[in-house]
Design an enzyme around this catalytic site. Structure first.
Site, PDB file in Angstrom:
ATOM      1  N   ARG A  15       0.649  -1.195  -0.122  1.00 19.52           N
ATOM      2  CA  ARG A  15       0.033  -0.035   0.112  1.00 19.52           C
ATOM      3  C   ARG A  15       0.874   1.085  -0.097  1.00 19.52           C
ATOM      4  NH1 ARG A  15      -1.315   4.879   2.306  1.00 19.52           N
ATOM      5  NH2 ARG A  15      -0.952   4.002   4.395  1.00 19.52           N
ATOM      6  N   ASP A  16       1.261   1.696   1.164  1.00 20.29           N
ATOM      7  CA  ASP A  16       2.185   2.890   1.300  1.00 20.29           C
ATOM      8  C   ASP A  16       3.612   2.494   0.401  1.00 20.29           C
ATOM      9  OD1 ASP A  16       2.328   5.393   2.113  1.00 20.29           O
ATOM     10  OD2 ASP A  16       3.244   4.877   3.872  1.00 20.29           O
ATOM     11  N   HIS A 211       3.728   4.747  12.666  1.00 20.36           N
ATOM     12  CA  HIS A 211       4.227   4.441  11.136  1.00 20.36           C
ATOM     13  C   HIS A 211       4.965   5.715  10.943  1.00 20.36           C
ATOM     14  CE1 HIS A 211       2.997   4.097   6.922  1.00 20.36           C
ATOM     15  NE2 HIS A 211       3.433   5.316   6.815  1.00 20.36           N
ATOM     16  N   CYS A 244       4.016   9.602   0.500  1.00 21.23           N
ATOM     17  CA  CYS A 244       2.524   9.753   0.488  1.00 21.23           C
ATOM     18  C   CYS A 244       2.548  10.867  -0.987  1.00 21.23           C
ATOM     19  CB  CYS A 244       1.986  10.707   1.529  1.00 21.23           C
ATOM     20  SG  CYS A 244       0.464  11.484   1.336  1.00 21.23           S
ATOM     21  N   ASN A 253       9.286   5.244   3.224  1.00 21.71           N
ATOM     22  CA  ASN A 253       8.911   4.367   4.642  1.00 21.71           C
ATOM     23  C   ASN A 253      10.328   4.022   5.211  1.00 21.71           C
ATOM     24  OD1 ASN A 253       5.817   4.183   4.695  1.00 21.71           O
ATOM     25  ND2 ASN A 253       6.261   3.744   2.658  1.00 21.71           N
TER      26      ASN A 253
END
Length: 314
Positions: A15-16, A211, A244, A253
């Site tokens: 996802r991210d 996160h 993002c 990340n």
């Protein structure tokens, strides 16, 4: 075994990790990655998003991925949602773990979701009800908990006010996201400790998830600070992939490999690292993305006396 080993990893690569690449990974390839990571011992995964595919193309086949997984596999997988309708639609497809996300800062929430923070919070009780009706779990996920790309520093009291708001009741966990990776360990310790002090979050039933992003090189340090202050789950992505698309300056990340090497859960052995690194390297090569993991880099060194170095085949 250290106290830090009590923290668990949730890998958010699918996802991210993927959302900033702009590339759609085929469903069958995503299924392969899910099963490789689960078989290796990764406790939880974030596998996709209900975001509009025209805005975040790499998430377009999320429900196809959900359909290809077994109920047992889906018990360990989370899907990002931002509205009650997202929860309802994902639940109908078989999702049981929902990450209901909005930003603490209004400017980022408008850019990311198209509504104010208050509007997202006001809609959460309906999202909770849809999740409960499906027999699932829902997380309260707060982006921009430290800084906002449009407004700058975020007042910690805004985070705490949302964390104790009755409309967030019913959430299994709270996710505190350093969306821009601009926080430092002292800030992380202070905020996580303040959330714990409110008396609801930080228990086995209501976990705190941290996160972090490694944009400013603080990903692992901030994650360890979060664990020490009461978090129990850390988000990371393979090779530090991701960021993002609606937050200028947010890139990368915290690396899953680096978090695992730092915390050393029981399942993460030198053999597990030797299996994980090629999984990461293959994916990053397919995407044309750099590997930002220092652990992966170290594992390929010539320091043959160190057990974590991946032995070269003769």
């Amino acid at each position: 075994m250290t106290a830090l080993a009590n923290g668990i990893l949730r890998d958010v690569t699918l996802r991210d990790g993927l959302q900033l690449t702009g590339k759609v990974l085929p469903t069958e390839r995503k299924v392969e990655i899910v099963r490789e990571l689960l078989a290796l011992g990764v406790p939880e995964l974030e596998i996709g998003s209900m975001a509009r595919p025209d805005l975040v193309p790499p998430m377009a086949n999320t429900l196809e991925l959900v359909a290809a997984l077994t109920p047992e596999e889906l018990e360990r997988c989370w899907v990002w949602v931002a509205t009650p309708r997202h929860v309802e639609k994902a639940a109908a497809a078989g999702v049981r773990n929902f990450q209901y996300c909005f930003s603490v800062s209004d400017s980022h929430n408008r850019a990311n979701i198209g509504r104010t923070t208050e509007e997202s919070l006001a809609a959460m009780p309906a999202a909770v009800e849809f999740a409960r009706a499906a027999g699932g779990r829902i997380q309260l996920c707060l982006a921009t908990t430290f800084t906002c790309p449009f407004e700058g520093p975020v007042d910690p009291e805004r985070v705490l006010a949302i964390a104790r708001d009755p409309r967030a009741e019913g959430s299994a966990d709270i996710v505190l996201a350093d969306t821009l990776g601009q926080a430092h360990p002292g800030q992380v310790t202070a905020l996580v400790s303040a959330v714990v002090a409110q008396g609801h979050w930080g228990t086995e039933a209501h976990r705190i998830v941290f996160h972090g992003h490694d944009t400013w090189g603080m990903g692992v340090a901030n994650s360890l600070a979060a664990l020490g202050a009461g978090a129990s789950v850390l988000d990371g992505s393979l090779g530090g992939l991701g960021g993002c698309p609606f937050a200028p300056g947010a890139s990368g990340n915290t690396s899953s490999e680096d978090l695992l090497f730092a915390t050393r859960p029981e399942w993460f052995t030198p053999a597990a690292l030797a299996a994980l690194v090629p999984i990461s390297e293959r994916l990053l090569a397919e995407l044309g993305e750099p590997n930002r993991s220092r652990t992966a880099e170290g594992s390929r060194s010539e320091a043959a006396a160190f057990e974590w170095v991946i032995r070269r085949q003769p």
